[in-house]
Design a protein around this motif. Sequence first.
Motif, PDB file in Angstrom:
ATOM      1  N   SER A 122       4.161  15.728   2.647  1.00 11.90           N
ATOM      2  CA  SER A 122       3.657  15.380   1.313  1.00 11.90           C
ATOM      3  C   SER A 122       2.282  14.733   1.403  1.00 11.90           C
ATOM      4  CB  SER A 122       4.628  14.430   0.607  1.00 11.90           C
ATOM      5  OG  SER A 122       5.911  14.999   0.476  1.00 11.90           O
ATOM      6  N   LYS A 123       2.134  13.797   2.324  1.00  8.51           N
ATOM      7  CA  LYS A 123       0.854  13.096   2.467  1.00  8.51           C
ATOM      8  C   LYS A 123      -0.242  14.030   2.981  1.00  8.51           C
ATOM      9  CE  LYS A 123       3.026   8.577   3.130  1.00  8.51           C
ATOM     10  NZ  LYS A 123       3.320   7.464   4.071  1.00  8.51           N
ATOM     11  N   VAL A 124       0.127  14.916   3.868  1.00 14.83           N
ATOM     12  CA  VAL A 124      -0.866  15.865   4.402  1.00 14.83           C
ATOM     13  C   VAL A 124      -1.319  16.828   3.306  1.00 14.83           C
ATOM     14  CG1 VAL A 124      -1.190  17.791   6.002  1.00 14.83           C
ATOM     15  CG2 VAL A 124      -0.090  15.688   6.789  1.00 14.83           C
ATOM     16  N   VAL A 165      -8.765  10.619   2.109  1.00 20.14           N
ATOM     17  CA  VAL A 165      -8.210  11.767   2.836  1.00 20.14           C
ATOM     18  C   VAL A 165      -7.804  11.350   4.243  1.00 20.14           C
ATOM     19  CG1 VAL A 165      -8.784  13.997   3.890  1.00 20.14           C
ATOM     20  CG2 VAL A 165      -9.402  13.546   1.508  1.00 20.14           C
ATOM     21  N   LEU A 166      -8.676  10.656   4.938  1.00 20.02           N
ATOM     22  CA  LEU A 166      -8.368  10.225   6.310  1.00 20.02           C
ATOM     23  C   LEU A 166      -7.220   9.228   6.333  1.00 20.02           C
ATOM     24  CD1 LEU A 166     -11.958   9.894   7.840  1.00 20.02           C
ATOM     25  CD2 LEU A 166     -10.363  11.812   8.012  1.00 20.02           C
ATOM     26  N   ARG A 167      -7.161   8.349   5.337  1.00 17.38           N
ATOM     27  CA  ARG A 167      -6.057   7.375   5.285  1.00 17.38           C
ATOM     28  C   ARG A 167      -4.716   8.090   5.126  1.00 17.38           C
ATOM     29  NH1 ARG A 167      -2.598   4.882   2.094  1.00 17.38           N
ATOM     30  NH2 ARG A 167      -3.161   6.169   0.289  1.00 17.38           N
ATOM     31  N   VAL A 173       0.543  11.823   9.669  1.00 17.34           N
ATOM     32  CA  VAL A 173       0.777  12.154  11.080  1.00 17.34           C
ATOM     33  C   VAL A 173       1.806  11.211  11.685  1.00 17.34           C
ATOM     34  CG1 VAL A 173      -0.307  12.169  13.357  1.00 17.34           C
ATOM     35  CG2 VAL A 173      -1.445  13.285  11.443  1.00 17.34           C
ATOM     36  N   VAL A 174       1.732   9.933  11.315  1.00 16.94           N
ATOM     37  CA  VAL A 174       2.732   8.965  11.797  1.00 16.94           C
ATOM     38  C   VAL A 174       4.119   9.352  11.305  1.00 16.94           C
ATOM     39  CG1 VAL A 174       3.523   6.565  11.613  1.00 16.94           C
ATOM     40  CG2 VAL A 174       1.104   7.051  12.043  1.00 16.94           C
TER      41      VAL A 174
END
Length: 532
Positions: A122-124, A165-167, A173-174
């Motif tokens: 979801s976050k990606v 985006v990077l956050r 990824v974690v």
Amino acid sequence: MKNIKKYIAAIGLLTTVVSCDNLQDLNENPSFPVDVSAQALMPPIEQQMAVGLQFDNRYLGRYVQYFSNATTGNDWDRYGYTANNDAGGEIWKMAYFSIGLNLTRMQEKAVAEERHDITGISKVIRAWSWQVATDYHSELIDFDQAFTQRMSFDYVGQEQVYAEVLRLINEGVVDLARTDGKVSSTYTAVGDKMYNGDRAKWTKFAWGVVARNLNNQINKASYNPTAVIEACDKSLASNADNALISYNGSVSADSNFNGPGRNNIATFRQTDFMVRVMNGDVFTGAIDPRMSRILAPSIGTSETAPASAANPDPTKYTFIGNPLNTTASSTTGPSRIPNLWGTFLAGSITTPGRYIFRDKASFPIMTYAEIQFIKAEAAFKKGDKVMALAAYKKGIEASIDFVNANTISSTTYPITTAISASEKSTFLANINVVPAEANLTMSHIILQKYISLFGFGNLEAWTDMRKYRYDNVNIYKTMAFPTSLFVDNNGKLPYRVRPRFNSEYVWNFAALQAIGADKVDYHTIEMWFSKP
């Protein structure tokens, strides 16, 4: 009067009966549940990732000169836009509506159910959607205000979007690395039609988003090519990792947007610049074997009617492109330009199509070839031409293999076969395509990347074009721009697309004024990512 009393009595009886039950049950339909699992939300979200790009690729295709309209006067062919219209607004709709709140609900459900892999996905996807939306539009709605009950929304600058985006990618990824809770590739695969629940591939995709994000900033003093290379090395490792959205192609509703069954691109013609980068004009005599597989041939001077030629001769085929804002070079006779399906007619579900312009063709969201060209660009900027050349060559090889995977052989016009091993090796051995390390240029890298993205990676091609400020001397050699640009451009080329008309200009105009989007030439303002 007696009938009226009976009617009122009946209403009273019905009200009495209903009051005995849970009124909320009246709004529930077991066939269409309103509370669904995270797993069930994934397929439509992934499909909308493709739809947002596909709809707006029709307009971006003109900006990057992949294809042009068959007739003159089109606003987008002149690097403009359609005023007071949602044309070009699908990516905005994708980010805030089609994916939007559905993605929020999927993440909330995943967190509640301890489906950490789906939380990460979801976050990606959210990070990817913000990256796509900002690279297309620039400023986005304040993240704290999006998907709330507010009636108006403020905007944040692109620098903040890039950081967000990077956050999100770091968090995603974690989450994807977690093995506790109810993480299950089998469970996730039921809904995940892109990577079949494979967390490793989603992690690679995430790093591909990072590679794009960091490499878009090549003009800044803070640009770090080493970080870009590291992201590429963690990203897609082969064509097996390509992010693809698939279609059954049996009916129009389940066919690729670019396929003939949908008939969305019947009026488009490949451009003269796209032909030149493949026919040896730009790469000094090196005829690209991909050309006859991805571009549409005209019938040739010794042939007559392509639709009825019994034995068309592929050696007589010629490849002709149409400049922007120009009527197709010839609308009749052997040199007329076919549409992207290789025909001269409107599309239908029975038209075969070709390359990725087929009803059953998968639509790429990200490819291994693109990642290798990003790595080549970063290595070149770093001064490591050995690494740059190696990645550059891998990018071409991957692109050729991708084309082969999407080539449907045909023994009738247009005759098509897969690229042979000898064709591939001959092309790669040509020093005008793969030169010695000392002779490798940025133009080599960007133009081969441009070819590899044809027809699907229009936004990434446009991002490169804006990074290099439409440089048609050193990078995009022989590219020409229409002499009659869109009237509101004031002689300038576009750098952004306006926010969606019906959701922003109709309901959120005061916020648009605050960022200057009320100006007629707003679309020509350079983006933050491409500035020093």
